[in-house]
Motif scaffolding. Structure first.
Motif, PDB file in Angstrom:
ATOM      1  N   LEU A 116       2.335  -9.863   8.532  1.00  0.00           N
ATOM      2  CA  LEU A 116       1.596  -9.016   7.597  1.00  0.00           C
ATOM      3  C   LEU A 116       0.770  -7.948   8.310  1.00  0.00           C
ATOM      4  O   LEU A 116       0.964  -6.753   8.088  1.00  0.00           O
ATOM      5  N   LEU A 117      -0.153  -8.388   9.165  1.00  0.00           N
ATOM      6  CA  LEU A 117      -1.096  -7.437   9.772  1.00  0.00           C
ATOM      7  C   LEU A 117      -0.404  -6.450  10.701  1.00  0.00           C
ATOM      8  O   LEU A 117      -0.599  -5.228  10.580  1.00  0.00           O
ATOM      9  N   LEU A 118       0.399  -6.956  11.636  1.00  0.00           N
ATOM     10  CA  LEU A 118       1.048  -6.058  12.602  1.00  0.00           C
ATOM     11  C   LEU A 118       2.050  -5.113  11.939  1.00  0.00           C
ATOM     12  O   LEU A 118       2.025  -3.908  12.220  1.00  0.00           O
ATOM     13  N   PRO A 119       2.933  -5.594  11.039  1.00  0.00           N
ATOM     14  CA  PRO A 119       3.815  -4.642  10.342  1.00  0.00           C
ATOM     15  C   PRO A 119       3.052  -3.633   9.501  1.00  0.00           C
ATOM     16  O   PRO A 119       3.435  -2.456   9.444  1.00  0.00           O
ATOM     17  N   PHE A 120       1.981  -4.075   8.858  1.00  0.00           N
ATOM     18  CA  PHE A 120       1.188  -3.154   8.044  1.00  0.00           C
ATOM     19  C   PHE A 120       0.583  -2.060   8.912  1.00  0.00           C
ATOM     20  O   PHE A 120       0.636  -0.866   8.559  1.00  0.00           O
TER      21      PHE A 120
END
Length: 256
Positions: free
Chosen positions: A179-183
């Protein structure tokens, strides 16, 4: 259920084993009113996050949506904040619990703040400043989910639930990786593309959404759905502890 439950009139459960190993503190005595707050908190967080993500994704993808449907986003964020506040009110679970619930509550407050910009952006979708704040709303939501998993880890240690502790760590790592890294990568791509093409952010967002397939969406939402299941499991575990206050012999029989 309410805070009017008299803690002195209700027995408290003594919790020991794994908590001390995690620095949470041993020999904690949890009053009934704190179990009530925990149950309410996890219940509100579960439904609040569910409604927030569902409505937030709809507002981002669909250009036309009934006005009353937009209110559900605010209700979801408000429910998440109320649940975080109820968890923060619990004072009998030690300093680490207090610290992590305070972080989660602060992130929920940021979600409330940036949620206002989501409504403004819906009125003026071409405004880059408002869209940037929508990105911040998404980032606050993802960080809240990660912080919530850290809150669950403390409770799992206190309740000596090794399975729940493992799930909270795995799901927390999944939230960061899926979630965080792709976002962060998508937002960086959108901003850089808008600068290089001298366009606006909205056109780049639509371009990215147009190229996203169902499999990518499912992978991104998987850690979120697992976190929801963890919140519901916490609610059930807390209610079980509360019911054991009236049946201490059952608690002793279930204890390892």
């Amino acid at each position: 259920m309410s805070d009017t439950i008299d803690a002195t009139a209700q027995p408290a459960t003594r919790l020991e084993p794994v908590a001390a190993l995690h620095g949470v503190g041993a020999n904690l005595r949890v009053p009934a009113r704190d179990y009530v707050r925990l149950g309410q908190g996890f219940y509100f967080v579960f439904w609040g996050l569910l409604v927030t993500v569902l409505m937030g994704s709809q507002l981002l993808i669909l250009s036309e949506i009934p006005p009353f449907a937009e209110l559900f986003l605010g209700l979801g964020v408000l429910a998440t904040t109320v649940g975080s506040w109820r968890l923060y009110q619990v004072r009998s679970l030690g300093a680490l619990w207090h610290h992590r619930t305070r972080t989660a509550l602060a992130l929920a407050g940021l979600m409330v703040y940036f949620c206002l910009f989501v409504y403004l952006w819906r009125c003026v979708p071409d405004n880059n400043y408002l869209l940037t704040n929508v990105f911040a709303f998404g980032a606050a939501g993802i960080l809240y989910i990660i912080a919530f998993n850290r809150v669950v880890a403390v409770l799992a240690a206190i309740l000596s639930r090794k399975d729940m502790a493992l799930e909270s760590r795995v799901f927390g790592t999944g939230n960061i990786g899926l979630l965080l890294l792709p976002f962060a990568g998508i937002i960086a791509y959108i901003v850089v593309s808008a600068v290089l093409r001298k366009g606006n952010l909205l056109s780049e967002v639509r371009f990215v959404l147009g190229r996203a397939n169902l499999l990518v969406i499912i992978v991104l939402l998987l850690p979120f759905s697992l976190t929801l299941s963890l919140a519901w499991s916490c609610k059930d575990a807390v209610l079980r502890q509360l019911s054991n206050l009236d049946h201490p012999e059952d608690y002793e029989a279930d204890s390892p």
